[in-house]
Design a protein around this motif. Sequence first.
Motif, PDB file in Angstrom:
ATOM      1  N   ALA A   1       0.727  -1.209   0.022  1.00  0.00           N
ATOM      2  CA  ALA A   1      -0.169  -0.045  -0.125  1.00  0.00           C
ATOM      3  C   ALA A   1       1.073   1.395  -0.024  1.00  0.00           C
ATOM      4  N   SER A   2       1.823   1.190   0.612  1.00  0.00           N
ATOM      5  CA  SER A   2       2.913   2.414   0.370  1.00  0.00           C
ATOM      6  C   SER A   2       3.714   2.688  -0.739  1.00  0.00           C
ATOM      7  N   GLY A   3       3.610   1.578  -1.629  1.00  0.00           N
ATOM      8  CA  GLY A   3       4.305   1.742  -2.954  1.00  0.00           C
ATOM      9  C   GLY A   3       3.874   2.825  -4.074  1.00  0.00           C
ATOM     10  N   THR A   4       4.619   3.171  -5.015  1.00  0.00           N
ATOM     11  CA  THR A   4       4.032   3.902  -6.073  1.00  0.00           C
ATOM     12  C   THR A   4       2.669   3.520  -6.808  1.00  0.00           C
ATOM     13  N   ILE A   5       2.577   2.268  -6.814  1.00  0.00           N
ATOM     14  CA  ILE A   5       1.162   1.997  -7.370  1.00  0.00           C
ATOM     15  C   ILE A   5       0.191   1.762  -6.192  1.00  0.00           C
ATOM     16  N   GLY A   6       0.754   1.075  -5.101  1.00  0.00           N
ATOM     17  CA  GLY A   6      -0.178   1.042  -3.852  1.00  0.00           C
ATOM     18  C   GLY A   6      -0.744   2.244  -3.589  1.00  0.00           C
TER      19      GLY A   6
ATOM     20  N   ALA B   1       0.018  -5.305  -4.797  1.00  0.00           N
ATOM     21  CA  ALA B   1       0.871  -4.149  -5.693  1.00  0.00           C
ATOM     22  C   ALA B   1       2.164  -4.368  -5.084  1.00  0.00           C
ATOM     23  N   VAL B   2       2.745  -5.307  -5.340  1.00  0.00           N
ATOM     24  CA  VAL B   2       4.130  -5.734  -4.549  1.00  0.00           C
ATOM     25  C   VAL B   2       4.736  -6.770  -5.226  1.00  0.00           C
ATOM     26  N   GLY B   3       6.065  -6.819  -4.855  1.00  0.00           N
ATOM     27  CA  GLY B   3       6.962  -7.805  -5.678  1.00  0.00           C
ATOM     28  C   GLY B   3       8.116  -7.637  -6.263  1.00  0.00           C
TER      29      GLY B   3
ATOM     30  N   ALA C   1      -1.458  -2.699   3.835  1.00  0.00           N
ATOM     31  CA  ALA C   1      -0.218  -3.732   4.552  1.00  0.00           C
ATOM     32  C   ALA C   1       0.953  -3.758   3.531  1.00  0.00           C
ATOM     33  N   SER C   2       2.226  -3.864   4.292  1.00  0.00           N
ATOM     34  CA  SER C   2       3.580  -3.925   3.723  1.00  0.00           C
ATOM     35  C   SER C   2       4.375  -4.269   4.883  1.00  0.00           C
ATOM     36  N   ARG C   3       5.623  -4.285   4.592  1.00  0.00           N
ATOM     37  CA  ARG C   3       6.698  -4.867   5.587  1.00  0.00           C
ATOM     38  C   ARG C   3       6.831  -3.926   6.865  1.00  0.00           C
ATOM     39  N   HIS C   4       6.802  -2.617   6.499  1.00  0.00           N
ATOM     40  CA  HIS C   4       7.049  -1.434   7.354  1.00  0.00           C
ATOM     41  C   HIS C   4       5.530  -1.053   7.907  1.00  0.00           C
ATOM     42  N   ASN C   5       4.470  -1.314   7.506  1.00  0.00           N
ATOM     43  CA  ASN C   5       3.123  -0.771   8.011  1.00  0.00           C
ATOM     44  C   ASN C   5       3.115  -1.185   9.434  1.00  0.00           C
TER      45      ASN C   5
ATOM     46  N   PRO D   1       1.742  -5.154   9.595  1.00  0.00           N
ATOM     47  CA  PRO D   1       2.977  -5.627   8.812  1.00  0.00           C
ATOM     48  C   PRO D   1       2.691  -7.134   8.218  1.00  0.00           C
ATOM     49  N   VAL D   2       3.304  -7.015   6.849  1.00  0.00           N
ATOM     50  CA  VAL D   2       3.507  -8.366   6.116  1.00  0.00           C
ATOM     51  C   VAL D   2       4.556  -8.429   5.398  1.00  0.00           C
ATOM     52  N   ASP D   3       5.256  -9.525   5.373  1.00  0.00           N
ATOM     53  CA  ASP D   3       6.435  -9.708   4.180  1.00  0.00           C
ATOM     54  C   ASP D   3       6.010 -11.147   3.416  1.00  0.00           C
ATOM     55  N   ILE D   4       5.593 -10.719   2.198  1.00  0.00           N
ATOM     56  CA  ILE D   4       5.067 -11.532   1.348  1.00  0.00           C
ATOM     57  C   ILE D   4       6.009 -12.997   0.976  1.00  0.00           C
ATOM     58  N   THR D   5       7.289 -12.838   1.441  1.00  0.00           N
ATOM     59  CA  THR D   5       8.170 -13.802   0.955  1.00  0.00           C
ATOM     60  C   THR D   5       8.104 -14.796   2.187  1.00  0.00           C
TER      61      THR D   5
ATOM     62  N   VAL E   1       5.382   1.008 -17.726  1.00  0.00           N
ATOM     63  CA  VAL E   1       6.349   1.822 -16.533  1.00  0.00           C
ATOM     64  C   VAL E   1       5.542   2.972 -16.163  1.00  0.00           C
ATOM     65  N   LEU E   2       5.661   3.215 -14.937  1.00  0.00           N
ATOM     66  CA  LEU E   2       4.862   4.007 -14.225  1.00  0.00           C
ATOM     67  C   LEU E   2       5.472   5.687 -14.575  1.00  0.00           C
ATOM     68  N   THR E   3       5.022   6.733 -14.852  1.00  0.00           N
ATOM     69  CA  THR E   3       5.377   8.073 -15.058  1.00  0.00           C
ATOM     70  C   THR E   3       6.393   8.368 -13.447  1.00  0.00           C
ATOM     71  N   GLU E   4       5.802   8.039 -12.367  1.00  0.00           N
ATOM     72  CA  GLU E   4       6.485   7.987 -11.260  1.00  0.00           C
ATOM     73  C   GLU E   4       7.937   7.491 -11.004  1.00  0.00           C
ATOM     74  N   SER E   5       7.858   6.373 -11.731  1.00  0.00           N
ATOM     75  CA  SER E   5       8.816   5.482 -11.769  1.00  0.00           C
ATOM     76  C   SER E   5      10.103   5.616 -12.756  1.00  0.00           C
ATOM     77  N   MET E   6       9.419   6.735 -13.660  1.00  0.00           N
ATOM     78  CA  MET E   6      10.683   6.934 -14.605  1.00  0.00           C
ATOM     79  C   MET E   6      12.359   7.066 -14.381  1.00  0.00           C
TER      80      MET E   6
ATOM     81  N   SER F   1       9.539 -13.694  -4.512  1.00  0.00           N
ATOM     82  CA  SER F   1       9.046 -12.385  -4.074  1.00  0.00           C
ATOM     83  C   SER F   1       7.940 -12.036  -4.892  1.00  0.00           C
ATOM     84  N   LYS F   2       7.864 -11.773  -6.164  1.00  0.00           N
ATOM     85  CA  LYS F   2       6.977 -11.277  -7.038  1.00  0.00           C
ATOM     86  C   LYS F   2       5.938 -12.470  -7.335  1.00  0.00           C
ATOM     87  N   LEU F   3       6.671 -13.378  -7.544  1.00  0.00           N
ATOM     88  CA  LEU F   3       5.638 -14.668  -7.937  1.00  0.00           C
ATOM     89  C   LEU F   3       5.109 -15.361  -6.799  1.00  0.00           C
TER      90      LEU F   3
HETATM   91  N1  LIG Z   1       6.694   1.058 -10.917  1.00  0.00           N
HETATM   92  C1  LIG Z   1       6.339   0.756 -12.178  1.00  0.00           C
HETATM   93  O1  LIG Z   1       6.497   1.253 -13.155  1.00  0.00           O
HETATM   94  C2  LIG Z   1       5.954  -1.026 -12.465  1.00  0.00           C
HETATM   95  C3  LIG Z   1       5.417  -1.063 -13.756  1.00  0.00           C
HETATM   96  C4  LIG Z   1       4.938  -2.423 -13.905  1.00  0.00           C
HETATM   97  C5  LIG Z   1       4.825  -3.261 -12.854  1.00  0.00           C
HETATM   98  N2  LIG Z   1       5.089  -2.840 -11.734  1.00  0.00           N
HETATM   99  C6  LIG Z   1       4.916  -3.716 -10.380  1.00  0.00           C
HETATM  100  O2  LIG Z   1       4.186  -3.446  -9.586  1.00  0.00           O
HETATM  101  C7  LIG Z   1       4.501  -4.018  -8.245  1.00  0.00           C
HETATM  102  C8  LIG Z   1       4.616  -2.651  -7.357  1.00  0.00           C
HETATM  103  O3  LIG Z   1       5.644  -1.708  -7.939  1.00  0.00           O
HETATM  104  P1  LIG Z   1       5.908  -0.328  -7.196  1.00  0.00           P
HETATM  105  O4  LIG Z   1       6.736   0.564  -8.279  1.00  0.00           O
HETATM  106  O5  LIG Z   1       4.521   0.271  -6.926  1.00  0.00           O
HETATM  107  O6  LIG Z   1       6.860  -0.709  -6.130  1.00  0.00           O
HETATM  108  P2  LIG Z   1       7.450   0.223  -5.032  1.00  0.00           P
HETATM  109  O7  LIG Z   1       7.036   1.679  -5.170  1.00  0.00           O
HETATM  110  O8  LIG Z   1       8.718  -0.443  -4.784  1.00  0.00           O
HETATM  111  O9  LIG Z   1       6.504  -0.534  -3.455  1.00  0.00           O
HETATM  112  C9  LIG Z   1       6.680  -1.629  -3.198  1.00  0.00           C
HETATM  113  C10 LIG Z   1       5.716  -1.669  -1.835  1.00  0.00           C
HETATM  114  O10 LIG Z   1       5.508  -2.986  -1.844  1.00  0.00           O
HETATM  115  C11 LIG Z   1       5.899  -3.263  -0.204  1.00  0.00           C
HETATM  116  N3  LIG Z   1       6.881  -4.381  -0.244  1.00  0.00           N
HETATM  117  C12 LIG Z   1       7.991  -4.527  -0.743  1.00  0.00           C
HETATM  118  N4  LIG Z   1       8.502  -5.693  -0.169  1.00  0.00           N
HETATM  119  C13 LIG Z   1       7.602  -6.211   0.337  1.00  0.00           C
HETATM  120  C14 LIG Z   1       7.168  -7.693   0.933  1.00  0.00           C
HETATM  121  N5  LIG Z   1       8.331  -8.510   0.840  1.00  0.00           N
HETATM  122  N6  LIG Z   1       6.199  -8.007   1.771  1.00  0.00           N
HETATM  123  C15 LIG Z   1       5.400  -6.794   1.676  1.00  0.00           C
HETATM  124  N7  LIG Z   1       5.255  -5.830   1.037  1.00  0.00           N
HETATM  125  C16 LIG Z   1       6.418  -5.539   0.539  1.00  0.00           C
HETATM  126  C17 LIG Z   1       6.708  -1.860   0.084  1.00  0.00           C
HETATM  127  O11 LIG Z   1       6.484  -1.330   1.494  1.00  0.00           O
HETATM  128  P3  LIG Z   1       7.494  -1.863   2.596  1.00  0.00           P
HETATM  129  O12 LIG Z   1       8.794  -1.444   2.273  1.00  0.00           O
HETATM  130  O13 LIG Z   1       6.784  -1.353   3.891  1.00  0.00           O
HETATM  131  O14 LIG Z   1       7.489  -3.423   2.486  1.00  0.00           O
HETATM  132  C18 LIG Z   1       5.881  -1.088  -0.854  1.00  0.00           C
HETATM  133  O15 LIG Z   1       4.689  -0.547   0.034  1.00  0.00           O
HETATM  134  C19 LIG Z   1       5.659  -4.737  -8.501  1.00  0.00           C
HETATM  135  O16 LIG Z   1       5.208  -6.099  -8.540  1.00  0.00           O
HETATM  136  C20 LIG Z   1       6.283  -4.364  -9.652  1.00  0.00           C
HETATM  137  O17 LIG Z   1       7.026  -5.147 -10.428  1.00  0.00           O
HETATM  138  C21 LIG Z   1       5.677  -1.947 -11.500  1.00  0.00           C
END
Ligand SMILES: NC(=O)c1ccc[n+]([C@@H]2O[C@H](COP(=O)([O-])OP(=O)(O)OC[C@H]3O[C@@H](n4cnc5c(N)ncnc54)[C@H](OP(=O)(O)O)[C@@H]3O)[C@@H](O)[C@H]2O)c1
Length: 199
Positions: free
Chosen positions: A8-13, A62-64, A29-33, A37-41, A156-161, A85-87
Motif C-alpha cells: 500500500a505504501s508503494g508507487t502503485i499501492g 501491488a508488490v513484489g 499492509a506492507s513490511r513496514h506498516n 505488517p506483512v512480508d510476502i516472502t 512503466v509508471l511516470t512516477e517510476s521513470m 518475491s513477486k511470483l
Molecule cells: N513502478 C512501475 O513502473 C511498475 C510497472 C509495472 C509493474 N510494476 C510492478 O508493480 C508492483 C509494485 O511496484 P511499485 O513500483 O509500486 O513498487 P514500490 O514503489 O517499490 O513499492 C513496493 C511496495 O511493496 C511493499 N513491499 C516490498 N517488499 C515487500 C514484501 N516482501 N512484503 C510485503 N510488502 C512489501 C513496500 O513497502 P514496505 O517497504 O513497507 O514493505 C511498498 O509498499 C511490483 O510487482 C512491480 O514489478 C511496477
Amino acid sequence: MKVIVVGASGTIGQAVVKELAQRHDIIQASRHNVTHPVDITRPESIAALFEKVGPVDAVVAAVGDIHFGPLAEMTGEQFRLGLNSKLMGQVELVLQGQRFLNDGGSFTLTSGIAVDASIRNIVNASAVNRALEGFAVGSALELSRGQRINVVSPTVLTESMPTYGPYFVGFESVPAARVALAYARSVDGAGTGKIYRVW
Ligand SMILES: NC(=O)c1ccc[n+]([C@@H]2O[C@H](COP(=O)([O-])OP(=O)(O)OC[C@H]3O[C@@H](n4cnc5c(N)ncnc54)[C@H](OP(=O)(O)O)[C@@H]3O)[C@@H](O)[C@H]2O)c1
C-alpha cells in the motif's frame, strides 16, 4: 467492501489506496506498516495478516521484487528473487487468502509489461509476469463461492521513470492514477481470469 492492499505504501499501492478509498474500507499492509505488517516472502507472515484482519471482500497485491540484469551474467540466486518475491508472494496471498475471501470477493495481482516489451535485462520480470498471468487464468476456473481473480499489467509508471526509465527507452509512461483505475475495474467489476493491461 473491506479491501486489503498489500504494498500500500508503494508507487502503485498509494494510488490504488487513493482510488479505492473513495468507496471502500482499506487495510494497508506492507513490511513496514505499523498496524498490518506483512512480508510476502514469508508464508507465516501472510497467515498472521489474514488471521488478524479476518474475512475480506478483496485482496489487492501491488508488490513484489524482481531482478533486473543481463541474461549472460544472471545467477540462479538472482532469478529466484522474482520467483520467491513477486511470483510466490502473490501466489501465496491467493492460496491462503481464498479461505478468508468472502463470497463474490476478488483477488487482484500485479504483473507488468516486461514480457511484451522486447527490451533487454528483464528476463526475470518476463518469466514471473507470465507465470502470474497463467496462475490467475487457471485459478479463475477453480475459485469457489463466486470468488474472482484478475491481474493488472502496467507499463512503466511516470512516477517510476527516474528508476526504470533507462530500461524503457521509447516507452510512453502512464501516471499511477491511471493504473489505479484498472485495479478499481478488477475490484468493483465482475470480471475474472482477466489481464487488465495499462500500456
Ligand atoms: N513502478 C512501475 O513502473 C511498475 C510497472 C509495472 C509493474 N510494476 C510492478 O508493480 C508492483 C509494485 O511496484 P511499485 O513500483 O509500486 O513498487 P514500490 O514503489 O517499490 O513499492 C513496493 C511496495 O511493496 C511493499 N513491499 C516490498 N517488499 C515487500 C514484501 N516482501 N512484503 C510485503 N510488502 C512489501 C513496500 O513497502 P514496505 O517497504 O513497507 O514493505 C511498498 O509498499 C511490483 O510487482 C512491480 O514489478 C511496477
